[in-house]
Each structure stands twice: as C-alpha cells, then as structure tokens.
Write an enzyme that holds these catalytic residues in place. Structure first.
Site, PDB file in Angstrom:
ATOM      1  N   SER A  79       0.830  -1.203   0.000  1.00  0.00           N
ATOM      2  CA  SER A  79       0.000   0.000   0.000  1.00  0.00           C
ATOM      3  C   SER A  79       0.868   1.258   0.000  1.00  0.00           C
ATOM      4  O   SER A  79       1.799   1.382   0.804  1.00  0.00           O
ATOM      5  CB  SER A  79      -0.916   0.016   1.222  1.00  0.00           C
ATOM      6  N   CYS A  87      -6.786  -1.465   6.546  1.00  0.00           N
ATOM      7  CA  CYS A  87      -5.667  -1.747   7.460  1.00  0.00           C
ATOM      8  C   CYS A  87      -6.171  -1.519   8.889  1.00  0.00           C
ATOM      9  O   CYS A  87      -6.694  -0.443   9.187  1.00  0.00           O
ATOM     10  CB  CYS A  87      -4.491  -0.816   7.139  1.00  0.00           C
ATOM     11  N   ILE A  93     -10.626 -10.651   2.503  1.00  0.00           N
ATOM     12  CA  ILE A  93     -10.657  -9.643   3.548  1.00  0.00           C
ATOM     13  C   ILE A  93      -9.232  -9.158   3.848  1.00  0.00           C
ATOM     14  O   ILE A  93      -8.260  -9.847   3.536  1.00  0.00           O
ATOM     15  CB  ILE A  93     -11.260 -10.232   4.866  1.00  0.00           C
ATOM     16  N   THR A 123      -6.714  -8.052   7.190  1.00  0.00           N
ATOM     17  CA  THR A 123      -6.436  -8.821   8.409  1.00  0.00           C
ATOM     18  C   THR A 123      -7.458  -8.566   9.509  1.00  0.00           C
ATOM     19  O   THR A 123      -8.145  -7.551   9.527  1.00  0.00           O
ATOM     20  CB  THR A 123      -5.030  -8.475   8.933  1.00  0.00           C
ATOM     21  N   GLY A 176      -5.698 -16.487   4.290  1.00  0.00           N
ATOM     22  CA  GLY A 176      -5.334 -17.822   4.747  1.00  0.00           C
ATOM     23  C   GLY A 176      -5.207 -18.885   3.678  1.00  0.00           C
ATOM     24  O   GLY A 176      -5.160 -20.080   3.995  1.00  0.00           O
TER      25      GLY A 176
END
Ligand code: SIN
Length: 296
Positions: free
Chosen positions: A44, A123, A184, A186, A237
């Site tokens: 980013s 974030c 998504i 985190t 994941g």
C-alpha cells in the site's frame, strides 16, 4: 483452463499476490509474476513517505502472523518506477493505495499509472487510515466515487472483516462505482509476552493473517457474493489449491495469496496444475465452481 477476465484485465490464472508481501519493489513483484501469479498487488502506497510503526512489527503466532507494519511506504511520488519494473513481468500490476480522505486517494490514483487500483480502507492498525475510514459505509462510498471519477483504470476496494456486517461496506463500495471488492484484510488481534506482561508488537495490537482467518474470509466472501453484482476477490489464509477452490466455490472470482508466499514463493505455480487436475477430474470449469456453495 484457468484464464479469466477480471474487471477488464486478462489473467492467466485466478491467483494473485496480495498487498503487503514482496510488493515494495518492482523487482520482487516481477519475480512473483515470473513465479506464476496471475496478477500482483503492490504494497500500500500513500501520499508522503511513512516509516511505519516501531518494531517488532510482525510476529508469528500459533495460527498465522500478527503484523502492525503501520503502512510504511516511500510515497507515490517515488513509486512509479517500481510499477514500471513490475510490469515487465507481463501480468497486470495493481497499485494498492491508502489515504485519510477521498482527495488523498484520488490524488495518488491520478498520479500513478497501474493496471488497476486497490483502495486500502481496511488496514486495522494505522490511525486515520484503513479501518478508521473503512468501517463507515458513507466514507467508503465517497472515497470509491472520488477515485472512480478521477481515473479510468478499474477500482477495487479492499474491505475489512472488523465490522458487524461486511455486506454494508461492500454495498457502499458498489454504490461508489467499484469494479470489484477484495475480502478480507487482516483481523484485528494482539499477543502478549507472558514473561514480561508486555504486548509483543510495537503498536501493541495488529492484524492477524494466515490459516486462522480462512473461515472468516470464506464467510465474508460468501455473504458478499449474495448481495453484490460486482466480482468479489477472496483473500485470507490460502495456503494450497484446495483453499483456492474453496474461495471460488464461496463466490470469489479470483483469489489473492499473502502470508503463504512467505513460506513458499512458488505457491502460485504449485497451485495452478493441482487446481487444473482437480477440475479436469470433476469435469468442472472455473465458471462451474464459481459460487457453487450457493447452489445447495
Ligand atoms: C501495513 O502496511 O501496515 C499493513 C497493511 C494493511 O494491513 O492493510
């Protein structure tokens, strides 16, 4: 068999590098492209150079990684060369950008030349950015709208799971004109050193990635698929081909891989043939498995 068109971009396969991993230099992005990714997303990038949170900014936990990098980046003013180098890897290069206000997002998007933009409104640990704005559907809509008005490249919006209902921010992005959403980022988390009683991360808390968040991400993708008309890109994941298939069955048009790239840089070229073999055995195409879990 795995190629697709996503928001107008041609991808050889639906497996992309997620923002935040190996995405700070053009050389590392090009390397990932050469390792078989269908597209790559940069780290980013913001308005001004930013050093990020103090160390430790990343720690391995039982079930994944906690990071509180704090959006370190060299500023968009020093980043076009990296994108240009990354593009020599011959796959679409998506610039992940962040700002505190709609004007900041559009200034950065207007200045950079990339194949698409991913708006980081998710974030979970950078004050004034990310979830501070991305949990408010009105702001998500305004920011998306401002960037769409400013540029012609596709605009993706990366959503946070740290909300009661991700559908409302997904719908806000869609109302703002987003070409896709990415789900998504985190999951907010924390670890404490029991010898000292101190939080481990310099920022005290951070965002959890890796295997632990996959079921959270699958549910978010599943929910978004039900309400949105624009594509959902799944991330969270993924560490093998079965995970990638699962995301597509939940309703992801494509997927991004982050933490697992740290363990295996060849993960893209490992996953693609296994996915192809599985689909050939089942006589399924990507279109067949797309959203399959909604049919039952
Ligand atoms: C960071 O650079 O702080 C991580 C970015 C994110 O969580 O979106």
């Amino acid at each position: 068999m795995l190629s697709l068109t996503l928001t107008g971009l041609k991808l050889e396969n639906p497996l992309m590098l997620a923002a935040g991993i190996m995405g700070t230099t053009g050389g590392s992005l090009k390397r990932i492209a050469e390792c078989g990714a269908g597209a790559v997303v940069t780290k980013s990038i913001g308005l001004e150079p930013k050093s990020g949170h103090s160390n430790p900014s990343m720690v391995e936990v039982d079930c994944g990684f906690l990071n509180a990098m704090g959006l370190p980046n060299p500023s968009y003013k020093n980043f076009q060369d990296e994108i240009d180098t990354a593009r020599k890897g011959s796959v679409p290069v998506i610039a992940s950008i962040f700002g505190g206000f709609a004007d900041e997002f559009s200034e950065i998007a207007k200045a950079l030349d990339a194949d698409a933009f991913e708006l980081n409104v998710s974030c979970p640990h950078a004050h004034g950015y990310g979830t501070d704005i991305g949990t408010d559907p009105e702001l998500v809509e305004d920011i998306t709208h401002a960037v769409k008005k400013a540029i012609s490249a596709p605009v993706w919006v990366k959503l946070t799971p740290n909300v009661t209902d991700i559908k409302s921010t997904g719908l806000a992005a869609q109302r703002g004109g987003a070409d896709a959403v990415v789900a998504i980022n985190t999951v907010r988390g924390m670890a404490i050193d029991i010898e000292t009683g101190c939080p481990i991360l310099g920022n005290r808390f951070g965002g959890l990635s890796g295997r632990a968040i996959k079921p959270v991400a699958i549910k978010c993708v599943f929910d978004l698929y039900e309400v949105l008309d624009i594509p959902v890109i799944g991330v969270g994941g993924i560490s093998d081909w079965r995970d990638a298939v699962e995301f597509i069955m939940a309703g992801a048009r494509a997927v991004q891989i982050g933490s697992a790239v740290g363990e295996n840089i060849n993960i893209f070229q490992d996953i693609s043939p296994c996915m192809e073999a599985f689909m050939a055995e089942k006589q399924w195409t990507l279109d067949d498995i797309y959203g399959m879990a909604h049919e039952v």
